[in-house]
Scaffold this active site. Structure first.
Site, PDB file in Angstrom:
ATOM      1  N   THR A   1      42.450  48.039  59.768  1.00  0.00           N
ATOM      2  CA  THR A   1      42.457  46.418  60.164  1.00  0.00           C
ATOM      3  C   THR A   1      41.777  46.120  61.577  1.00  0.00           C
ATOM      4  O   THR A   1      41.711  45.091  62.030  1.00  0.00           O
ATOM      5  CB  THR A   1      43.797  45.987  60.009  1.00  0.00           C
ATOM      6  OG1 THR A   1      44.801  46.884  61.111  1.00  0.00           O
ATOM      7  CG2 THR A   1      44.358  46.075  58.609  1.00  0.00           C
TER       8      THR A   1
ATOM      9  N   GLU B   1      39.835  44.743  27.133  1.00  0.00           N
ATOM     10  CA  GLU B   1      39.372  44.023  28.174  1.00  0.00           C
ATOM     11  C   GLU B   1      39.244  42.605  27.937  1.00  0.00           C
ATOM     12  O   GLU B   1      39.817  41.701  28.925  1.00  0.00           O
ATOM     13  CB  GLU B   1      38.194  44.552  28.682  1.00  0.00           C
ATOM     14  CG  GLU B   1      38.149  46.087  29.156  1.00  0.00           C
ATOM     15  CD  GLU B   1      39.186  46.434  30.152  1.00  0.00           C
ATOM     16  OE1 GLU B   1      39.569  45.439  30.847  1.00  0.00           O
ATOM     17  OE2 GLU B   1      39.890  47.387  30.448  1.00  0.00           O
TER      18      GLU B   1
END
Length: 682
Positions: free
Chosen positions: A240, A459
């Site tokens: 981060t 899917e």
């Protein structure tokens, strides 16, 4: 009683080295140079003496041959030397060459040596009578003593050099410098990173900017009674930008900046860690005011008393010394500690209290605006095409850290370079995002037609649930091209970052996860192993709903998930129950009920839209990739354009479809989450 006034050492300007240290370094260099030149001179003398000695070719004569040379008055000059065995050697130079017999050959001798047992007055009288001039000399020449003294001279020189280096501290390679700190000091101009290069962490930047302002102008804060903060702890997940923030502070501060890793304190020798902490703060005091940055402080700051096996814990000794130096009996004013870690839960409470780390700055994963700023920073030096939309990329990368986004931009640049392109296009960024999130495309994997069809229905089941359920995230792309460990993947593009989730949204996510398995059961009537990851994620969501979020009417608003972490290991090694066996059975029954009801809702959704399921699955088998715009066309009942073989034409078509306004689909009635059956009686 009167106090004795001791002269204080004058303060030198900041960022200037100590003159005493320069004197020590200069003296050490001079001594080393002198020893080097002495060694060279002695070596030259030895080589010269050995060369002179090698030029003499003395023959060893027997005693009768020696007497014959003396009686013939053929001795020009003689030297008599006494050896350590108390015998004498007669070295003579002849006036005329003397012929002797050696090995059956005649040899002409001009210099010879003969061993004499004893030299007394009668021997000297014998020499005088035959006109021999002689002189007594030592057995070894004058330079022999110097050669014997050379080893002692080398040992003394090495001892002096090592002693001087030990006093100066030396470097990290010095065997006497274990207790010296390995921190590197960075001055102005050594770091090129500033706050302009940091995006997505505005709150952390403001906190650190205030620290820098305090160092530059302390009176601005101290005039109101404020005190300089002693420490700032940067907390956050990996990647981060905690270390990047520290580098930006080093570039902005304008004061000496020491950087060290937490792992650099502890070595294999006992007491080294505490000694390095003391040396670090001694160096920092000389450069005060300054900043000390400790990266990965959890390496030495873990909770005390949590070690396994007992015995002396070197890490705890290092932590104790660090606690004392940060806020002990002696005040270290002007030294600010900045530390970074992603495991704040294992740090010792004494390290986190005010007075040591006065501020704890959370550097979390960036939101959509932060991701947009990070992408702008990383694409600053990357030539991008006109079709690149960083807003779409920022929205499509939720949960990504700054390091992930930097990797995404780098992967896109590599893909463009692989195509010999001069610009990075939006398709490169999309391909890079798929590669980072879903894994590398496995082109070598060949799927059978039956398996390909089954994967397509699976899917499309996920994609239709995402398109038809109102609380679902918008579908971004669906593909049956194998990536990583998955045979097919459905990706979503959230409209905004979600920090809290409602029960209806969680139920919708469960239905979406189980829709692929439901589509296979509705169409083929059987199940396969492709839904294992979906079941794992669905079970985790259902368990959190029951045990942590209080979303079960039977279990009630009680939290049953208890965390028992072992601090030393840094992870959960056991889960002792805080409830009875009866409560555990009720929890398991509720988790099973929620998942089964979500699966029934998913199957009902697939049956109600069976024609749309067949149609979309057929299109997915033909094209292998369907994006959001193409799915909308199929759901609205339209026909997709023919398959274009040229990849550039496909990208242009997808970009065109994204730019046109989308109409809201009109799906068939579905089972809303709130219409699901209520909880069954226990």
């Amino acid at each position: 009683m009167s106090e004795r006034n001791t002269p204080k050492r004058p303060q030198r300007p900041r960022n200037q080295p100590d003159p005493d240290d320069d004197n020590d370094v200069t003296a050490s260099k001079v001594l080393r140079n002198v020893l080097v030149w002495v060694g060279i001179l002695v070596s030259l003398i030895m080589v010269a003496m050995l060369a002179m000695q090698s030029q003499r070719q003395d023959w060893t004569l027997t005693y009768p041959e020696y007497r014959r040379a003396v009686l013939d008055r053929n001795i020009q000059y003689a030297r008599v030397t006494k050896s350590q065995l108390n015998d004498f050697e007669f070295h003579a130079d002849l006036k005329q060459p003397m012929e002797i017999n050696r090995g059956g050959k005649k040899v002409q001798v001009t210099q010879f040596t003969t061993k004499l047992g004893v030299v007394d007055s009668s021997t000297e009288q014998f020499w005088r009578e035959n006109g021999v001039s002689w002189q007594y000399e030592s057995d070894s020449p004058w330079w022999g003593g110097l050669i014997s003294f050379i080893p002692w001279l080398i040992l003394i020189g090495l001892f002096v050099i090592l002693t001087r280096r030990m006093q100066m501290g030396g470097g990290s390679k010095n065997i006497f410098s274990f207790g010296k700190s390995r921190a590197r000091m960075l001055g102005e101009g050594n770091v090129n990173v500033t706050f302009v290069d940091v995006a997505g962490a505005d709150e952390a930047k403001e906190e650190l900017k205030e620290i820098i302002d305090f160092l530059r102008d302390p009176s601005k804060f101290t005039r109101l009674g404020g005190k300089i903060p002693k420490g700032v702890l940067l907390l956050g997940p990996p990647g981060t930008g905690k270390t990047l923030l520290a580098r930006a502070v080093a570039g902005e501060a304008g004061v000496p900046f020491f950087t060290i890793s937490g792992a650099d304190f502890v070595e294999m020798f006992v007491g080294v860690g505490a000694s390095r902490v003391r040396d670090l703060f001694e160096q920092a005091k000389k450069q005060s005011p300054c900043i000390v940055f400790i990266d990965e402080i959890d390496a030495v700051g873990r909770h005390r008393g949590a070690g396994l096996g007992g015995g002396h814990d070197e890490r705890e000794q290092t932590l104790n010394q660090l606690l004392v130096e940060m806020d002990g009996f002696e005040q270290n004013s002007g030294i600010i500690i900045i530390a970074a870690t992603n495991r704040a839960d294992v740090l010792d409470p004494a390290l986190l209290r005010p007075g040591r780390f006065d501020r704890q700055v959370v550097v979390d994963r960036p939101d959509v605006h932060g991701r947009l700023g990070i992408l702008k920073v990383h694409t600053r030096k990357v030539p991008t095409a006109k079709d690149v939309n960083l807003d779409v990329l920022a929205k499509g990368t939720p949960g990504m850290s700054g390091a992930d986004l930097a990797n995404l931009v780098n992967e896109a640049a590599l893909l463009a370079a692989r195509r010999n392109s001069l610009e990075v296009t939006m398709s490169d960024f999309e391909s890079a995002k798929d590669k980072v999130i879903m894994g590398v495309e496995r082109k070598s994997m060949v799927m059978s037609d039956k398996e390909k069809e089954s994967t397509a229905y699976h899917e499309i089941g996920h994609a239709l649930a995402g398109k038809l359920l109102p609380e679902s995230d918008p579908v971004h792309k669906v593909t049956i091209i194998p990536r990583g460990r998955a045979l097919g993947i459905t990706s979503y593009l959230p409209n905004e970052d979600m920090h809290t989730m409602s029960r209806d949204r969680l139920i919708t996510r469960l239905i979406t996860l189980l829709a692929g398995r439901a589509a296979e059961r509705v169409v083929f009537g059987h199940l396969n192993t492709g839904a294992s990851n979906d079941l794992e994620r669905a079970t985790m969501i259902a368990r959190k709903m029951v045990c942590e979020f209080g979303m079960s009417d039977i279990v009630g608003p009680v939290r049953y998930a208890s965390q028992h972490d072992e601090v030393f290991l840094g992870r959960e090694i056991s889960q002792p129950r805080d409830h009875s066996e009866e409560t555990a059975r009720v929890i398991d029954a509720e988790i099973r009920r929620i998942i089964i009801e979500a699966e029934h809702a998913a199957e009902q959704l697939m049956r109600d839209n069976i024609e749309l399921l067949h149609r979309c699955s057929k299109a997915l088998v033909e094209r292998e990739i369907l994006d959001a715009a193409e799915l909308d066309i199929l759901i609205e009942g339209g026909e997709l354009p023919p398959v274009v073989k040229n990849a550039d034409e496909i990208r242009a078509k997808i970009a065109h479809d994204r730019e046109r306004p989308q109409q809201s689909p009109s799906p068939k009635p579905i089972v809303p989450p709130d219409a699901m059956p209520g909880p069954s009686p226990a």
